[in-house]
Structure formats: structure tokens, C-alpha cells
Write a protein that holds these residues in place. Sequence first.
Motif, mmCIF file in Angstrom:
data_model
loop_
_atom_site.group_PDB
_atom_site.id
_atom_site.type_symbol
_atom_site.label_atom_id
_atom_site.label_comp_id
_atom_site.label_asym_id
_atom_site.label_seq_id
_atom_site.Cartn_x
_atom_site.Cartn_y
_atom_site.Cartn_z
ATOM 1 N N ASP A 1 0.822 -1.221 0.000
ATOM 2 C CA ASP A 1 0.000 0.000 0.000
ATOM 3 C C ASP A 1 0.851 1.264 0.000
ATOM 4 O OD1 ASP A 1 -2.556 -0.980 -0.220
ATOM 5 O OD2 ASP A 1 -2.789 -1.289 1.935
ATOM 6 N N ASP A 2 0.592 2.117 -0.947
ATOM 7 C CA ASP A 2 1.290 3.392 -1.131
ATOM 8 C C ASP A 2 2.740 3.234 -1.597
ATOM 9 O OD1 ASP A 2 -0.891 5.099 -0.578
ATOM 10 O OD2 ASP A 2 -0.658 4.634 1.543
ATOM 11 N N THR A 3 3.122 1.989 -1.916
ATOM 12 C CA THR A 3 4.440 1.752 -2.512
ATOM 13 C C THR A 3 4.264 1.204 -3.929
ATOM 14 O OG1 THR A 3 5.509 1.377 -0.381
ATOM 15 C CG2 THR A 3 6.595 0.447 -2.323
ATOM 16 N N LEU A 4 3.418 0.163 -4.084
ATOM 17 C CA LEU A 4 3.132 -0.385 -5.419
ATOM 18 C C LEU A 4 1.777 0.100 -5.938
ATOM 19 C CD1 LEU A 4 4.310 -4.099 -5.056
ATOM 20 C CD2 LEU A 4 5.528 -2.183 -6.113
ATOM 21 N N ALA A 5 0.887 0.433 -5.008
ATOM 22 C CA ALA A 5 -0.456 0.875 -5.385
ATOM 23 C C ALA A 5 -0.939 1.859 -4.343
ATOM 24 C CB ALA A 5 -1.409 -0.323 -5.419
ATOM 25 N N GLU A 6 -1.932 2.645 -4.700
ATOM 26 C CA GLU A 6 -2.554 3.471 -3.684
ATOM 27 C C GLU A 6 -3.276 2.548 -2.726
ATOM 28 O OE1 GLU A 6 -4.251 7.209 -4.590
ATOM 29 O OE2 GLU A 6 -3.559 7.102 -6.655
ATOM 30 N N SER A 7 -3.418 2.995 -1.492
ATOM 31 C CA SER A 7 -3.959 2.143 -0.447
ATOM 32 C C SER A 7 -5.242 1.440 -0.899
ATOM 33 C CB SER A 7 -4.228 2.985 0.799
ATOM 34 O OG SER A 7 -4.620 2.149 1.847
ATOM 35 N N PRO B 1 -5.975 -1.417 -6.853
ATOM 36 C CA PRO B 1 -5.107 -2.276 -7.672
ATOM 37 C C PRO B 1 -3.878 -1.530 -8.192
ATOM 38 C CG PRO B 1 -7.402 -2.409 -8.399
ATOM 39 C CD PRO B 1 -7.311 -1.255 -7.447
ATOM 40 N N ILE B 2 -2.814 -2.289 -8.451
ATOM 41 C CA ILE B 2 -1.626 -1.711 -9.089
ATOM 42 C C ILE B 2 -1.981 -1.309 -10.521
ATOM 43 C CG2 ILE B 2 0.034 -3.001 -7.689
ATOM 44 C CD1 ILE B 2 0.395 -4.937 -10.040
ATOM 45 N N GLN C 1 -5.461 -6.639 -5.458
ATOM 46 C CA GLN C 1 -4.605 -5.491 -5.750
ATOM 47 C C GLN C 1 -3.464 -5.814 -6.705
ATOM 48 O OE1 GLN C 1 -4.283 -4.151 -1.320
ATOM 49 N NE2 GLN C 1 -3.672 -2.396 -2.546
ATOM 50 N N VAL C 2 -3.008 -7.071 -6.731
ATOM 51 C CA VAL C 2 -1.813 -7.412 -7.510
ATOM 52 C C VAL C 2 -2.064 -8.565 -8.485
ATOM 53 C CG1 VAL C 2 0.615 -8.102 -7.410
ATOM 54 C CG2 VAL C 2 -0.333 -6.682 -5.578
ATOM 55 N N VAL C 3 -2.437 -9.724 -7.956
ATOM 56 C CA VAL C 3 -2.463 -10.952 -8.762
ATOM 57 C C VAL C 3 -3.355 -10.813 -9.993
ATOM 58 C CG1 VAL C 3 -3.190 -13.379 -8.731
ATOM 59 C CG2 VAL C 3 -1.826 -12.454 -6.843
ATOM 60 N N ARG C 4 -4.526 -10.191 -9.817
ATOM 61 C CA ARG C 4 -5.462 -10.040 -10.947
ATOM 62 C C ARG C 4 -4.899 -9.207 -12.086
ATOM 63 N NH1 ARG C 4 -11.037 -9.309 -7.638
ATOM 64 N NH2 ARG C 4 -11.385 -11.528 -7.377
ATOM 65 N N LEU C 5 -3.921 -8.356 -11.768
ATOM 66 C CA LEU C 5 -3.355 -7.463 -12.778
ATOM 67 C C LEU C 5 -2.171 -8.090 -13.507
ATOM 68 C CD1 LEU C 5 -4.593 -4.572 -13.078
ATOM 69 C CD2 LEU C 5 -5.052 -5.614 -10.864
ATOM 70 N N LEU C 6 -1.679 -9.215 -13.003
ATOM 71 C CA LEU C 6 -0.493 -9.836 -13.595
ATOM 72 C C LEU C 6 -0.910 -10.754 -14.739
ATOM 73 C CD1 LEU C 6 1.369 -10.802 -10.289
ATOM 74 C CD2 LEU C 6 1.886 -8.865 -11.795
#
Length: 276
Positions: free
Chosen positions: A10-16, A19-20, A51-56
Motif C-alpha cells: 500500500d502506497d508503494t506499489l499501489a494506492e492504499s 489495484p496496481i 490489488q496485484v495478482v489479478r493485474l499480472l
Amino acid sequence: MIAAVAFDLDDTLAESKTPISTTMADLLVRLGRLVPVCIISGGRFEQFRDQVVRLLPPADPALESLHLMPTCGTRYYRHTAGEWRQIYADDLTPEEKRDAIEAIEAAAKGLGMWEPDEIVTGDRIEDRGSQITFSALGQRAEVARKKTWDPDGAKRQVLREEVQRALPALEVRAGGSTSIDITRKGIDKAYGVRHFAAAIDVDLGSILFVGDRLDPGGNDAPVIELGVQTHAVRDCRETESLLPRLISALQNGSGGAWPGDGHGMCGHDGGKHPGR
Ligand SMILES: [Mg+2]
């Protein structure tokens, strides 16, 4: 040298809690082709999925380089044989969970913080396996309402201290704007990064950690004492501009000269507003 990279979420790869970006997803895959990549957060795997896996990309071989560590690394997931599998879960025992739930309920009722059912949305107490979380207004309360419940953190402080007294063997922390988290002692980002280093068998000093809260008291700061290399970012946009430079440095074999922040330093942004 940099042998692996670990990121806060949160707030590093994506906004809190969002999703990224597709750009970030692409950068993570490209980085994963070069070195093992770990993502570590206090959130649950379901949050990582959204937040992550669905976008990969679903079948890129680089997914096998990704190490997902929800709940600060008390759970560990890898992509093997075409799907995400849990490698381990270091959960609280049933007795620890029971004690935690009883302590939080007694303290909240005693302090007048067990809000009436009519104004609670969702569960007050959530079992996250390795963590019991109490949310005064319920898990699904609106953000705006949560913000008015304890704006200066004083209620959470009193509640935290009361619950900690009742549970000396566990760790009690103030969590979000209305919440208290109970875990085993010593569960923080450092716990997860140590497990990552052991899993890939590299020295802690050759891991680069990127996070937005490396400032003193920030939830990424515990990793500093491990002796990892750190790079503080203000937000995910800064990470997005950092990654292409990191990727080309690693491709050119100059990752060893990566400026980063140096060991144990928080960099230009070390003193960022600690209230965030
Ligand atoms: Mg963060």
C-alpha cells in the motif's frame, strides 16, 4: 549487489487498497525476470489477489519469481505449476485466538467502546488466521465515519494498553483508524523479509527493500535493523519511476553500484509526515 527486491504494497506499489497500475504490473514482471521479487503487507491474501495478482499476466514464467507475503509474512504464497499456492501459514493457536477475542471484548465493553449493534457495519472482530483484528465500527464501516470515531488516536491508545495488559504473551497494536490488531510478538515487515531471505537463500544485505513508511515509527521501518538495503518512496508513482532505472541497472550488471539509500538509511524522504 542486489540479489532480490522486496516491496511494501500500500502506497508503494499501489494506492492504499486499490489495484496496481498496468504499468506497475509490467514492471514487476520485468523485474521478476531478473531477480526474486517479494511483496509484503499487513493485508490478507485476498487483498493481494485484488490489488496485484489479478493485474499480472496469468501464465508468465516470471510469476515463479514472485513471493507474496500477506499478513507480514505469516503467510507465504508462490506461483507453482500454474497456480498460486500457500507454502505456509503461521497462524495463532485456537487458544491464543480465544484469549485475544475474550480480552478485546472485555476491554472494549469496560471502556465503553463496544458500540451499539445499530451503528456497527460488518464484524467487530475478524479472525485473519495469524491476527485478530477488532474494528470498533465494524469491518465494513464507511471511511468517513471511521475517521470521526477516534481522530487523535486516544481511544485506540487506551484500548490497546488495556488489551496488552490482558495478553502479555501476544502483541497488541493500534491498526487502522478504528482498529486494534493482535498478533504473536515480533510479527512485522522484518519478520516477512527474514523469511523471504531464507526462502531464496540470500544474505539480507543483498536484498533491496522499497517502502513508503521507512521513517521512524513507520510500518516499514522494522526492516532497517535487518541490514537490508532500503529505498524510501513517497508513493507508487515514485516507485513507477524508480523501477525502470533499477531494471536497467540490473540488466547492465551494475546493480552492485545501485545508489539506493545505503544500509539502514531512509533516504531523502526519511522524515516524511509520520501521521500518514
Ligand atoms: Mg505502505
